[in-house]
Design a protein around this motif. Structure first.
Motif, PDB file in Angstrom:
ATOM      1  N   ASN A 149      71.889  24.112  83.231  1.00 26.14           N
ATOM      2  CA  ASN A 149      71.466  23.023  83.970  1.00 26.14           C
ATOM      3  C   ASN A 149      70.595  22.395  83.533  1.00 26.14           C
ATOM      4  O   ASN A 149      69.318  22.856  83.275  1.00 26.14           O
ATOM      5  CB  ASN A 149      71.370  23.438  85.425  1.00 26.14           C
ATOM      6  CG  ASN A 149      71.075  22.415  86.280  1.00 26.14           C
ATOM      7  OD1 ASN A 149      70.363  21.531  85.943  1.00 26.14           O
ATOM      8  ND2 ASN A 149      71.637  22.501  87.447  1.00 26.14           N
ATOM      9  N   ILE A 150      70.791  21.267  82.920  1.00 31.54           N
ATOM     10  CA  ILE A 150      69.495  20.281  82.233  1.00 31.54           C
ATOM     11  C   ILE A 150      68.480  20.149  83.098  1.00 31.54           C
ATOM     12  O   ILE A 150      66.978  20.199  82.673  1.00 31.54           O
ATOM     13  CB  ILE A 150      70.193  18.861  81.674  1.00 31.54           C
ATOM     14  CG1 ILE A 150      68.845  18.263  80.583  1.00 31.54           C
ATOM     15  CG2 ILE A 150      70.438  18.087  82.676  1.00 31.54           C
ATOM     16  CD1 ILE A 150      68.524  19.492  79.498  1.00 31.54           C
ATOM     17  N   GLU A 151      68.728  19.888  84.618  1.00 31.15           N
ATOM     18  CA  GLU A 151      67.399  19.847  85.352  1.00 31.15           C
ATOM     19  C   GLU A 151      66.615  21.148  85.375  1.00 31.15           C
ATOM     20  O   GLU A 151      65.344  21.096  85.384  1.00 31.15           O
ATOM     21  CB  GLU A 151      67.774  19.180  86.712  1.00 31.15           C
ATOM     22  CG  GLU A 151      68.303  18.029  86.867  1.00 31.15           C
ATOM     23  CD  GLU A 151      69.004  17.687  88.283  1.00 31.15           C
ATOM     24  OE1 GLU A 151      69.066  18.508  89.024  1.00 31.15           O
ATOM     25  OE2 GLU A 151      68.959  16.422  88.538  1.00 31.15           O
ATOM     26  N   LEU A 152      67.239  22.201  85.544  1.00 31.26           N
ATOM     27  CA  LEU A 152      66.298  23.353  85.289  1.00 31.26           C
ATOM     28  C   LEU A 152      65.966  23.620  84.129  1.00 31.26           C
ATOM     29  O   LEU A 152      64.721  24.353  84.165  1.00 31.26           O
ATOM     30  CB  LEU A 152      67.437  24.707  85.790  1.00 31.26           C
ATOM     31  CG  LEU A 152      67.903  24.635  87.213  1.00 31.26           C
ATOM     32  CD1 LEU A 152      68.611  25.863  87.519  1.00 31.26           C
ATOM     33  CD2 LEU A 152      66.685  24.671  88.497  1.00 31.26           C
ATOM     34  N   ALA A 153      66.468  23.254  82.997  1.00 30.03           N
ATOM     35  CA  ALA A 153      65.705  23.386  81.692  1.00 30.03           C
ATOM     36  C   ALA A 153      64.638  22.637  81.511  1.00 30.03           C
ATOM     37  O   ALA A 153      63.708  23.192  81.084  1.00 30.03           O
ATOM     38  CB  ALA A 153      66.850  23.044  80.494  1.00 30.03           C
ATOM     39  N   SER A 154      64.543  21.389  82.283  1.00 31.36           N
ATOM     40  CA  SER A 154      63.469  20.630  82.183  1.00 31.36           C
ATOM     41  C   SER A 154      62.232  21.069  83.060  1.00 31.36           C
ATOM     42  O   SER A 154      61.142  21.082  82.901  1.00 31.36           O
ATOM     43  CB  SER A 154      63.662  19.060  82.951  1.00 31.36           C
ATOM     44  OG  SER A 154      64.705  18.721  82.043  1.00 31.36           O
ATOM     45  N   VAL A 155      62.688  21.738  84.224  1.00 34.18           N
ATOM     46  CA  VAL A 155      61.742  22.569  84.970  1.00 34.18           C
ATOM     47  C   VAL A 155      61.156  23.668  84.525  1.00 34.18           C
ATOM     48  O   VAL A 155      59.873  23.856  84.254  1.00 34.18           O
ATOM     49  CB  VAL A 155      62.372  22.868  86.474  1.00 34.18           C
ATOM     50  CG1 VAL A 155      61.549  23.998  87.283  1.00 34.18           C
ATOM     51  CG2 VAL A 155      62.598  21.795  87.151  1.00 34.18           C
ATOM     52  N   ARG A 156      62.059  24.363  83.674  1.00 34.40           N
ATOM     53  CA  ARG A 156      61.606  25.426  82.641  1.00 34.40           C
ATOM     54  C   ARG A 156      60.294  24.989  81.679  1.00 34.40           C
ATOM     55  O   ARG A 156      59.547  25.705  81.329  1.00 34.40           O
ATOM     56  CB  ARG A 156      62.661  26.244  82.108  1.00 34.40           C
ATOM     57  CG  ARG A 156      63.471  26.890  83.189  1.00 34.40           C
ATOM     58  CD  ARG A 156      64.572  27.810  82.259  1.00 34.40           C
ATOM     59  NE  ARG A 156      65.334  28.428  83.197  1.00 34.40           N
ATOM     60  CZ  ARG A 156      65.482  29.513  83.781  1.00 34.40           C
ATOM     61  NH1 ARG A 156      64.444  30.309  83.459  1.00 34.40           N
ATOM     62  NH2 ARG A 156      66.447  29.845  84.712  1.00 34.40           N
ATOM     63  N   ALA A 157      60.745  23.893  81.069  1.00 37.31           N
ATOM     64  CA  ALA A 157      59.950  23.217  80.102  1.00 37.31           C
ATOM     65  C   ALA A 157      58.510  23.025  80.662  1.00 37.31           C
ATOM     66  O   ALA A 157      57.573  23.070  80.268  1.00 37.31           O
ATOM     67  CB  ALA A 157      60.505  22.028  79.601  1.00 37.31           C
ATOM     68  N   VAL A 158      58.443  22.170  81.958  1.00 32.73           N
ATOM     69  CA  VAL A 158      57.313  22.020  82.523  1.00 32.73           C
ATOM     70  C   VAL A 158      56.317  23.031  82.760  1.00 32.73           C
ATOM     71  O   VAL A 158      55.292  23.143  82.501  1.00 32.73           O
ATOM     72  CB  VAL A 158      57.439  21.202  83.858  1.00 32.73           C
ATOM     73  CG1 VAL A 158      56.143  20.942  84.737  1.00 32.73           C
ATOM     74  CG2 VAL A 158      57.943  19.829  83.554  1.00 32.73           C
ATOM     75  N   LEU A 159      56.891  24.202  83.366  1.00 36.76           N
ATOM     76  CA  LEU A 159      56.437  25.439  83.562  1.00 36.76           C
ATOM     77  C   LEU A 159      55.773  26.158  82.243  1.00 36.76           C
ATOM     78  O   LEU A 159      54.665  26.651  82.175  1.00 36.76           O
ATOM     79  CB  LEU A 159      57.298  26.516  84.408  1.00 36.76           C
ATOM     80  CG  LEU A 159      57.614  25.780  85.624  1.00 36.76           C
ATOM     81  CD1 LEU A 159      58.737  26.797  86.466  1.00 36.76           C
ATOM     82  CD2 LEU A 159      56.395  25.620  86.655  1.00 36.76           C
TER      83      LEU A 159
END
Length: 107
Positions: free
Chosen positions: A91-101
């Protein structure tokens, strides 16, 4: 890890998540015009470091329905530190969240 993001009727995205900070569970809740804005708002409201997203990039790692994507995000903290993070998910949204963290873990 962040919970699913929910978009309400007004186009406002809400993010609720439970994260671990120094071994303690921290619940966050934020809203914004997109998933990352909602996450950033929630982290700031929970007493996390103040930061902004200054660069973002993504691409697929493979093809097909279950293809994973990777997101790269650069953040800049209120004291001027810049850090990069990367996250992978189907899921690209969750990939983005993981990148922020990932970027925050480098501050």
């Amino acid at each position: 890890m962040a919970a699913p993001v929910i978009r309400d009727r007004d186009g406002v995205v809400k993010c609720r998540a439970e994260l671990s900070r120094d071994g303690e569970a921290v619940k966050i809740s934020g809203q914004g015009n997109g998933p990352l804005a909602a996450l950033v708002h929630g982290l700031g409201a929970a007493g996390g470091p103040l930061f902004e997203i200054t660069a973002y990039s993504e691409h697929a790692l493979s093809s097909g329905e279950e293809a994973a994507a990777i997101a790269y995000i650069q953040i800049k903290t209120s004291d001027g530190k810049s850090r990069w993070g990367a996250g992978v998910d189907t899921n690209i949204e969750l990939a983005s969240v993981r990148a922020v963290l990932s970027a925050l873990n480098r501050v």
